[in-house]
Design a protein around this motif. Structure first.
Motif, mmCIF file in Angstrom:
data_model
loop_
_atom_site.group_PDB
_atom_site.id
_atom_site.type_symbol
_atom_site.label_atom_id
_atom_site.label_comp_id
_atom_site.label_asym_id
_atom_site.label_seq_id
_atom_site.Cartn_x
_atom_site.Cartn_y
_atom_site.Cartn_z
ATOM 1 N N THR A 145 24.729 34.276 114.422
ATOM 2 C CA THR A 145 24.145 35.729 115.048
ATOM 3 C C THR A 145 22.877 35.687 114.958
ATOM 4 O O THR A 145 21.941 36.342 115.346
ATOM 5 N N GLY A 146 22.370 34.813 115.475
ATOM 6 C CA GLY A 146 20.851 34.389 116.050
ATOM 7 C C GLY A 146 19.876 34.606 114.756
ATOM 8 O O GLY A 146 19.056 35.563 114.950
ATOM 9 N N SER A 147 19.830 35.093 113.699
ATOM 10 C CA SER A 147 19.325 35.113 112.324
ATOM 11 C C SER A 147 18.289 34.009 111.708
ATOM 12 O O SER A 147 18.224 32.926 112.149
ATOM 13 N N ARG A 148 17.780 34.882 112.030
ATOM 14 C CA ARG A 148 16.376 33.274 111.336
ATOM 15 C C ARG A 148 16.557 33.423 109.979
ATOM 16 O O ARG A 148 16.339 31.841 109.803
ATOM 17 N N SER A 149 17.187 33.828 109.394
ATOM 18 C CA SER A 149 18.298 33.445 108.176
ATOM 19 C C SER A 149 18.223 34.249 106.990
ATOM 20 O O SER A 149 19.204 35.126 107.256
ATOM 21 N N SER A 150 18.769 33.504 106.253
ATOM 22 C CA SER A 150 20.089 34.325 105.474
ATOM 23 C C SER A 150 20.005 34.097 103.415
ATOM 24 O O SER A 150 18.965 33.336 104.181
ATOM 25 N N PHE A 151 20.287 35.014 103.302
ATOM 26 C CA PHE A 151 20.403 34.949 101.365
ATOM 27 C C PHE A 151 21.562 34.640 100.965
ATOM 28 O O PHE A 151 22.181 35.844 101.171
ATOM 29 N N MET A 152 22.038 34.082 100.178
ATOM 30 C CA MET A 152 23.264 34.002 99.292
ATOM 31 C C MET A 152 22.879 34.711 98.322
ATOM 32 O O MET A 152 21.822 34.964 97.218
ATOM 33 N N LEU A 153 23.649 35.872 98.313
ATOM 34 C CA LEU A 153 24.203 36.519 96.599
ATOM 35 C C LEU A 153 25.290 36.420 96.259
ATOM 36 O O LEU A 153 26.807 36.482 96.586
ATOM 37 N N LEU A 154 25.519 36.313 94.921
ATOM 38 C CA LEU A 154 26.262 36.391 94.462
ATOM 39 C C LEU A 154 27.050 37.562 93.347
ATOM 40 O O LEU A 154 26.321 37.667 92.047
ATOM 41 N N ALA A 155 27.967 38.433 93.116
ATOM 42 C CA ALA A 155 27.982 39.342 92.986
ATOM 43 C C ALA A 155 29.585 39.533 91.985
ATOM 44 O O ALA A 155 30.379 38.889 91.681
ATOM 45 N N SER A 156 28.866 40.150 90.545
ATOM 46 C CA SER A 156 30.205 40.514 89.728
ATOM 47 C C SER A 156 29.886 41.479 89.070
ATOM 48 O O SER A 156 28.575 41.965 89.456
ATOM 49 N N GLU A 157 30.863 42.177 88.050
ATOM 50 C CA GLU A 157 30.734 43.010 87.710
ATOM 51 C C GLU A 157 30.230 43.296 87.013
ATOM 52 O O GLU A 157 28.858 44.049 86.715
ATOM 53 N N ARG A 158 29.186 42.026 86.148
ATOM 54 C CA ARG A 158 27.672 42.261 85.247
ATOM 55 C C ARG A 158 26.550 41.537 85.103
ATOM 56 O O ARG A 158 25.836 41.778 84.638
ATOM 57 N N LEU A 159 27.046 40.857 86.655
ATOM 58 C CA LEU A 159 25.784 39.573 86.823
ATOM 59 C C LEU A 159 25.799 39.017 88.073
ATOM 60 O O LEU A 159 26.817 39.363 88.587
ATOM 61 N N ASN A 160 24.592 39.707 88.857
ATOM 62 C CA ASN A 160 24.249 39.393 90.123
ATOM 63 C C ASN A 160 23.567 38.606 90.345
ATOM 64 O O ASN A 160 22.172 39.188 89.588
ATOM 65 N N VAL A 161 23.637 37.748 91.493
ATOM 66 C CA VAL A 161 22.248 36.871 91.121
ATOM 67 C C VAL A 161 21.961 36.681 92.635
ATOM 68 O O VAL A 161 23.109 36.523 93.843
ATOM 69 N N ILE A 162 21.048 36.619 93.511
ATOM 70 C CA ILE A 162 19.841 36.219 94.604
ATOM 71 C C ILE A 162 19.890 35.230 94.298
ATOM 72 O O ILE A 162 18.901 35.041 93.916
ATOM 73 N N HIS A 163 19.839 33.922 95.641
ATOM 74 C CA HIS A 163 19.563 32.582 95.580
ATOM 75 C C HIS A 163 17.987 32.501 96.350
ATOM 76 O O HIS A 163 18.100 33.166 97.383
ATOM 77 N N VAL A 164 16.853 31.680 96.332
ATOM 78 C CA VAL A 164 15.812 31.660 97.267
ATOM 79 C C VAL A 164 16.675 30.356 98.113
ATOM 80 O O VAL A 164 16.351 30.619 99.315
#
Length: 329
Positions: A145-164
């Motif tokens: 997509t020609g993006s500089r970078s991207s970020f991974m987010l793990l989503a769930s009902e009670r816990l959401n985490v995004i990674h540096v």
């Protein structure tokens, strides 16, 4: 889920030697007709037919422009020499096929033909053996997509985490956790949580060292790298705290004190999510010009071709993708 996608959602089949085809057809067979009509699989007709036979579901494959019909799953077949390949065996052709399916889905989504992408699992070793040197979907999608970078987010009902950071060594991850990268991760997570309905999301940033370094006793990275990023994010009006010691943070977030956790590296974020939402967590790519969700499991070569692979995670990924398609970016 409120609303529905007007354009179809592309589902990439993943590595043909893995369980991707099976979890796709099992999920599609379970979905209501009006939802299945909004799906377009990008992959191999032969592999999907084998998966239908292995799982015993009642599905027929149709052309991308096929009219809605009961029991039909639309497919854009990508012809690749040497396909189909055997289930359950590492094969560079599986990596090549994975890449082509994803590249085509990106083309369709960037052209506005599809509303977003759901990805079935790929095998990183096969991908690299095929000459596509990426750390996985995240890096590949940023490249395509020609993006500089991207970020991974793990989503769930009670816990959401995004990674540096994700697929790098722990040594490299500590170096990548610069104030600028952490700040950008917080921003991305803040915007996404607002998009999915949290008007003022409460965010907590995990520390790097045990007990956030204990005032320098166990290292100064939290003082020099994490704290400045949190201060900058707060100055922008984001409701964020940190660094917070990771050994207590996830319990607090799971208990409802925070809407989103910023993890500093792969295992710091993945282990808690896989403990509490192994079958239902969804991998979401942020920072791209397109929406992408994914199952949060691998190719499971040991199960491929048996029809026993669970499809709960694929159902969750499809549902999250439809949710994004119905929400303004």
């Amino acid at each position: 889920m409120a609303g529905a996608a007007r354009k179809p959602i592309a589902i990439t089949m993943g590595d043909p030697a893995g369980v991707g085809a099976e979890v796709i057809v099992k999920a599609a067979a379970e979905l209501p007709e009006h939802v299945r009509e909004q799906l377009l699989v990008v992959g191999s007709a032969e592999t999907l037919e084998h998966a239908i036979a292995a799982t015993g579901v009642s599905l027929k494959l149709g052309a991308p422009d096929a009219s809605p019909a009961a029991g039909v799953l639309r497919l854009e077949h990508i012809a690749i020499p040497g396909m189909p390949i055997a289930f359950g065996k590492l094969d560079p052709m599986g990596g090549e096929a994975s890449y082509r399916y994803i590249a085509r889905a990106v083309e369709l989504t960037q052209a506005g033909t599809t509303a977003g992408i759901v990805t079935a699992p790929i095998n990183k070793e096969a991908l690299n053996l095929a000459g596509h040197h990426f750390d996985g979907h995240t890096g590949m999608l940023a490249h395509l997509t020609g993006s500089r970078s991207s970020f991974m987010l793990l989503a769930s009902e009670r816990l959401n985490v995004i990674h540096v950071s994700t697929h790098v060594s722990l040594r490299d991850a500590i170096g990548r956790a610069t104030p600028e990268r952490i700040l950008e991760t917080v921003r991305m997570g803040h915007v996404h949580m607002q998009r999915v309905g949290r008007a003022n999301p409460r965010i907590a940033v995990a520390g790097i060292n045990p007990h956030c370094g204990e005032n320098g006793l166990f290292g100064r990275e939290d003082d020099l790298q994490v704290a400045p990023a949190v201060e900058m994010a707060r100055a922008e009006g984001i409701d964020v705290v940190g660094p917070v010691s990771a050994d207590t943070l996830y319990y607090r977030a799971y208990s409802g004190h925070f809407d989103l956790v910023v993890a500093q590296y792969h295992d710091q974020g993945h282990i808690p999510i896989k403990l509490v939402a192994f079958d239902t967590a969804v991998n979401v790519s942020l920072g791209l010009p397109i929406d992408r969700t994914s199952v949060d499991h691998g190719t499971a070569f040991d199960l491929a071709g048996t029809g026993r692979a669970k499809h709960v995670n694929m159902l969750a990924a499809i549902d999250y993708a439809r949710r994004l398609a119905a929400s303004p970016a």
